[in-house]
Scaffold this motif. Sequence first.
Motif, short mmCIF file in Angstrom:
data_model
loop_
_atom_site.label_atom_id
_atom_site.label_comp_id
_atom_site.label_asym_id
_atom_site.label_seq_id
_atom_site.Cartn_x
_atom_site.Cartn_y
_atom_site.Cartn_z
N HIS A 135 66.10 -21.00 -61.42
CA HIS A 135 64.70 -20.57 -61.57
C HIS A 135 64.60 -19.09 -61.98
CE1 HIS A 135 62.86 -24.31 -60.16
NE2 HIS A 135 63.89 -24.38 -59.34
N THR A 140 57.47 -21.17 -65.19
CA THR A 140 56.69 -21.10 -63.95
C THR A 140 55.97 -22.42 -63.72
OG1 THR A 140 55.15 -19.70 -62.70
CG2 THR A 140 54.55 -20.21 -64.97
N TYR A 141 55.26 -22.50 -62.59
CA TYR A 141 54.28 -23.54 -62.30
C TYR A 141 52.91 -22.91 -62.23
CZ TYR A 141 57.42 -27.38 -60.79
OH TYR A 141 58.34 -28.40 -60.73
N TRP A 142 51.88 -23.69 -62.60
CA TRP A 142 50.52 -23.16 -62.55
C TRP A 142 50.11 -22.79 -61.13
CZ3 TRP A 142 51.48 -28.19 -61.62
CH2 TRP A 142 50.72 -28.83 -60.66
N ASN A 145 51.11 -19.24 -60.21
CA ASN A 145 51.03 -18.23 -61.25
C ASN A 145 49.66 -18.27 -61.90
OD1 ASN A 145 51.37 -17.11 -64.14
ND2 ASN A 145 53.24 -16.43 -63.11
N ASN A 159 49.53 -29.66 -67.08
CA ASN A 159 50.70 -29.35 -66.25
C ASN A 159 51.63 -30.56 -66.26
OD1 ASN A 159 50.19 -31.09 -63.85
ND2 ASN A 159 48.41 -29.76 -63.56
N GLU A 181 61.35 -16.91 -60.67
CA GLU A 181 60.01 -17.43 -60.91
C GLU A 181 60.10 -18.95 -60.81
OE1 GLU A 181 55.94 -17.31 -61.61
OE2 GLU A 181 57.15 -15.50 -61.72
N TYR A 182 59.61 -19.48 -59.70
CA TYR A 182 59.73 -20.92 -59.48
C TYR A 182 58.88 -21.67 -60.49
CZ TYR A 182 59.90 -25.35 -56.96
OH TYR A 182 60.09 -26.65 -56.62
N GLY A 183 59.48 -22.64 -61.17
CA GLY A 183 58.72 -23.31 -62.20
C GLY A 183 59.33 -24.61 -62.69
#
Length: 398
Positions: A135, A140-142, A145, A159, A181-183
């Motif tokens: 990661h 990222t994930y919405w 973020n 998404n 940045e987790y995503g």
Amino acid sequence: MSDVLDRTHSTGIDGSAIDAVLRDAVASGAVPHVAAIAADTDGIVYEGAAGVRTVGVDETPVGTSTQFRIMSMTKMIVTAVALQQVERGELDLDAPVESYRPEFGDLQVLEGFDGDSPRLRAPRSKATVKQLITHTSGLTYWFWNAEMVRYEALTGLPNVVPGRLDALRAPLVADPGTRFEYGINTDWLGRVTEAVGGSTLDQLVAQGITDPLRMNDTMFILDAERKRNEVSVHVPSDAGWVSAGDILNQEPEWFAGGHGLYSTPRDYIRFEQALLRGGELDGERILRRETVDAAFQNQIGDLDVPEVIPTADPATTDSFLAGPGRKWGYGLLLTTKDVPGGRRAGTGAWAGLFNTHFFVDRASGICASIYTNSLPFVEEHTAWKMYGDFEQALYSAL
């Protein structure tokens, strides 16, 4: 029926205090239902459950053989598939992602907005396969973020949850290698494994993980029999927990390596046990011991998992309270200090968006997981508290 408890196969420890944690979490309304399981290297030492599959609709008690959407607990299974390819010399962790999936090279970095126009630029380096696993690619994930929330609203980009392939056109929000940045990294990793393996992800997972470990109830698409055994995803209302339906698309355009699997507690604990035992269970080796060791070691260097990841979508998730000094291995959040009364330093763990959670504590020789299917994720005084209470009760009983 909300306090129905299933402990038909529980052996090994006095689980009465754990039973009380599960029963009280349902009775208080903290969660709609819950199932939990724990094992050591030899077998299951605890299993229990409380609540029903669909509050007010399906009064069938949940148990450790009930189907749950495990969401991001999918990630470690898909990571293991990728690591199998590395072991066979088919996949290079240091290679650019675009060398396996050329379309990844089209992704740009979202720097901000000029009015309602996203401002994009080329990344300053090429993201690697290892950065997907850790990661650190910039994806990222919405829900964690705010810039991605705005980007999706302005562009109409979906998404990843609805199962549309164009969701993978989402831009990076940081240059590769510059921050954790987790995503949607493991969604891309799944696509990489498909390119390497010449097969679809569901087949790779079955061949590499679920078939050898006899995880017969772990799959991306449920058949009719297992569909009848699944819980509903619940959301809070003024009247209490209500069903939000299935949410996951059963006819997706691609198999989501980041969140697509269904499983049961009894199935997933076999995968956890294999990790606990260094990559082997019941004579079936899915990973070399040195590969498992690497998965439980810091793979992000001087970068840190943020202590708090603020929510950008409160209906989906609360802020995530990782705590200080956390690192990331291969597919695992790593604890770097002993937790009083709980997991030891070196424990690897992760969770799923619908409030599932697992951990593998190799120092203590224990692994465990706990399941509900509800939103929002990890509310501090509900599901998150239950996780902690379960862990404390488990370690007290060992």
